[in-house]
Design an enzyme around this catalytic site. Sequence first.
Site, PDB file in Angstrom:
ATOM      1  N   GLU A  93       0.700  -1.079   0.054  1.00 49.15           N
ATOM      2  CA  GLU A  93      -0.147   0.078   0.093  1.00 49.15           C
ATOM      3  C   GLU A  93       0.928   1.338  -0.071  1.00 49.15           C
ATOM      4  O   GLU A  93       2.236   1.392   0.402  1.00 49.15           O
ATOM      5  CB  GLU A  93      -1.048   0.076   1.154  1.00 49.15           C
ATOM      6  N   CYS A 107       3.515   8.264   0.090  1.00 50.32           N
ATOM      7  CA  CYS A 107       4.343   7.449   1.104  1.00 50.32           C
ATOM      8  C   CYS A 107       4.483   6.123   0.431  1.00 50.32           C
ATOM      9  O   CYS A 107       3.497   5.281  -0.053  1.00 50.32           O
ATOM     10  CB  CYS A 107       3.380   7.234   2.415  1.00 50.32           C
ATOM     11  N   CYS A 114       6.389  -6.870   6.944  1.00 50.60           N
ATOM     12  CA  CYS A 114       7.524  -6.249   7.740  1.00 50.60           C
ATOM     13  C   CYS A 114       7.853  -7.232   8.763  1.00 50.60           C
ATOM     14  O   CYS A 114       7.179  -7.978   9.358  1.00 50.60           O
ATOM     15  CB  CYS A 114       6.800  -4.921   8.428  1.00 50.60           C
ATOM     16  N   CYS A 118       6.677  -4.461  15.579  1.00 57.27           N
ATOM     17  CA  CYS A 118       6.534  -3.322  16.680  1.00 57.27           C
ATOM     18  C   CYS A 118       4.893  -3.687  17.104  1.00 57.27           C
ATOM     19  O   CYS A 118       4.030  -3.800  16.253  1.00 57.27           O
ATOM     20  CB  CYS A 118       6.575  -1.870  16.021  1.00 57.27           C
ATOM     21  N   CYS A 121       1.757  -1.520  15.488  1.00 59.50           N
ATOM     22  CA  CYS A 121       1.687  -1.304  14.204  1.00 59.50           C
ATOM     23  C   CYS A 121       1.230  -2.430  13.194  1.00 59.50           C
ATOM     24  O   CYS A 121       1.252  -3.543  13.469  1.00 59.50           O
ATOM     25  CB  CYS A 121       3.315  -1.086  13.721  1.00 59.50           C
ATOM     26  N   GLY A 164       6.851  -1.939   5.720  1.00 56.42           N
ATOM     27  CA  GLY A 164       8.079  -2.363   5.728  1.00 56.42           C
ATOM     28  C   GLY A 164       9.160  -1.656   6.460  1.00 56.42           C
ATOM     29  O   GLY A 164       8.836  -0.460   6.902  1.00 56.42           O
ATOM     30  N   SER A 196      12.157   6.630   6.753  1.00 57.37           N
ATOM     31  CA  SER A 196      11.889   6.522   8.202  1.00 57.37           C
ATOM     32  C   SER A 196      12.399   5.025   8.620  1.00 57.37           C
ATOM     33  O   SER A 196      12.102   4.213   7.936  1.00 57.37           O
ATOM     34  CB  SER A 196      10.605   6.412   8.492  1.00 57.37           C
ATOM     35  N   HIS A 222       9.761   6.570  19.696  1.00 58.50           N
ATOM     36  CA  HIS A 222       8.612   6.245  20.835  1.00 58.50           C
ATOM     37  C   HIS A 222       8.733   5.944  22.187  1.00 58.50           C
ATOM     38  O   HIS A 222       7.758   5.580  22.842  1.00 58.50           O
ATOM     39  CB  HIS A 222       8.169   4.718  20.016  1.00 58.50           C
ATOM     40  N   ASN A 296      -2.931   5.367  15.940  1.00 54.22           N
ATOM     41  CA  ASN A 296      -4.055   5.082  15.233  1.00 54.22           C
ATOM     42  C   ASN A 296      -4.248   3.514  15.381  1.00 54.22           C
ATOM     43  O   ASN A 296      -3.638   2.584  15.077  1.00 54.22           O
ATOM     44  CB  ASN A 296      -3.704   5.343  13.782  1.00 54.22           C
ATOM     45  N   CYS A 339      -0.689   6.326   9.508  1.00 57.06           N
ATOM     46  CA  CYS A 339       0.401   5.738  10.047  1.00 57.06           C
ATOM     47  C   CYS A 339       0.341   4.478  10.736  1.00 57.06           C
ATOM     48  O   CYS A 339      -0.764   4.456  11.827  1.00 57.06           O
ATOM     49  CB  CYS A 339       1.310   6.733  11.160  1.00 57.06           C
TER      50      CYS A 339
HETATM   51  N1  SAH Z   1       9.264   0.917   9.592  1.00 59.17           N
HETATM   52  C1  SAH Z   1       9.777   2.324   9.267  1.00 59.17           C
HETATM   53  C2  SAH Z   1       8.837   2.866   8.408  1.00 59.17           C
HETATM   54  C3  SAH Z   1       7.215   2.823   8.803  1.00 59.17           C
HETATM   55  S1  SAH Z   1       7.097   4.454   9.014  1.00 59.17           S
HETATM   56  C4  SAH Z   1       9.593   2.912  10.687  1.00 59.17           C
HETATM   57  O1  SAH Z   1       9.369   2.198  11.695  1.00 59.17           O
HETATM   58  O2  SAH Z   1      10.134   3.962  10.859  1.00 59.17           O
HETATM   59  C5  SAH Z   1       5.619   4.387   9.669  1.00 59.17           C
HETATM   60  C6  SAH Z   1       5.495   5.500  11.161  1.00 59.17           C
HETATM   61  O3  SAH Z   1       4.249   5.180  11.824  1.00 59.17           O
HETATM   62  C7  SAH Z   1       6.443   4.922  12.051  1.00 59.17           C
HETATM   63  O4  SAH Z   1       7.036   6.039  12.775  1.00 59.17           O
HETATM   64  C8  SAH Z   1       5.824   4.126  12.981  1.00 59.17           C
HETATM   65  O5  SAH Z   1       6.216   3.805  14.083  1.00 59.17           O
HETATM   66  C9  SAH Z   1       4.593   4.682  13.006  1.00 59.17           C
HETATM   67  N2  SAH Z   1       3.273   3.967  13.431  1.00 59.17           N
HETATM   68  C10 SAH Z   1       3.388   2.509  13.351  1.00 59.17           C
HETATM   69  N3  SAH Z   1       2.211   1.954  13.798  1.00 59.17           N
HETATM   70  C11 SAH Z   1       1.361   3.122  14.250  1.00 59.17           C
HETATM   71  C12 SAH Z   1       0.087   3.311  14.493  1.00 59.17           C
HETATM   72  N4  SAH Z   1      -0.682   2.414  14.853  1.00 59.17           N
HETATM   73  N5  SAH Z   1      -0.379   4.484  14.846  1.00 59.17           N
HETATM   74  C13 SAH Z   1       0.446   5.576  14.657  1.00 59.17           C
HETATM   75  N6  SAH Z   1       1.684   5.633  14.163  1.00 59.17           N
HETATM   76  C14 SAH Z   1       2.082   4.476  14.021  1.00 59.17           C
END
Ligand code: SAH
Length: 347
Positions: A93, A107, A114, A118, A121, A164, A196, A222, A296, A339
Amino acid sequence: MTSARPDLLGLSLADLAATLDAIGVGATHAGRVFGGLHRRLLPLDAIEGLGPRHAARIADATFAAEATVEATHPSDDGTEKLVFRLGDGARVEGVLIPMRGDRLALCVSSQVGCAMACAFCATGTLGLTRGLRAGEIVAQVHAARRRVEPAGRRVSHVVFMGMGEPLHHYAATRDAVRVLREPRGVCIAAQRITVSTVGVVPKMRAFAADFGGRVQLALSLHAGTDATRRRIVPLAATHDLAALKAALLDHPLPGRRALMLEYVVLPGVNDDAAELEALAAWTRGLRCLVNLIPFNPFPGAPFRAPDDATVRRVGASLEALGVPHSIRWPRGRRVAGACGQLALVTP
Ligand code: SAH
């Protein structure tokens, strides 16, 4: 499909010239082919002055990445989620995010799924299927351009914040960034490209060496303490906050650039005073901007979303602690395009 053939859309101009030379087409065609593919978005057989024989030879000798827009999900706030279908049928996506005037940020995804897992996510729940080839990352930009340019809009920014972990898959990310920056092609300025990462320290150092800090780096931090970070980011067990800070201190920042630190606000997990004080202490000595991202939610997520007042309170605490910050209010939530919501499910 992961053939060993050179990845046509992932080759820099110099590598394309070498490839054309090696297959008997001749390096003199490199500029014309690169411009045709990347600037004008033409198929090989429509590139003027190349000829059908050369076009066929290039097509036979290379891998042609595909990212076709299979579905689009416009959100009520102007963002649009795109589902790309890759050549082998895998799906990733992307999200088009309107900026000032006729400009859009895209984006892009770097992997199918991935491996980082985390806790907050949605993509992390999928596991990793495979990494994208550089050309498949570039092809997402091309597909988005085909969609918006006829309407007089343009993709001015590219952020590697889709599905990813771009630095878990560094060579493809590096090559895609090189291609996107190329003046004869899409020509996106380095400062308009953001990569990122969740903190793959050795690759953060490689990225700094390869791009001299000109391409924007964002670190998904975070937490202000290792204990909290380990609860939500499995990779924190491998690379702790001290290692991350050392890498960032070595990261060159030309001009007035600053590092971006992403901080997903998780109520009751990382928003208390002690955590934020630790965060402030950790940022000392870094030229950085903390980007607060309200969590989110997604189905089955083990956290709740903060209300706006909570996010503002975290911002005010950082303000009082002297930490520069901004708040990334969610966009695209309605279509699960915000995100961390990219998991190939759209409500
Ligand atoms: N893997 C990379 C690229 C993804 S960027 C990274 O972690 O940076 C996506 C961004 O959205 C990252 O900062 C991630 O931590 C954040 N993110 C992931 N899940 C989220 C969620 N449920 N709500 C808000 N932000 C989130």
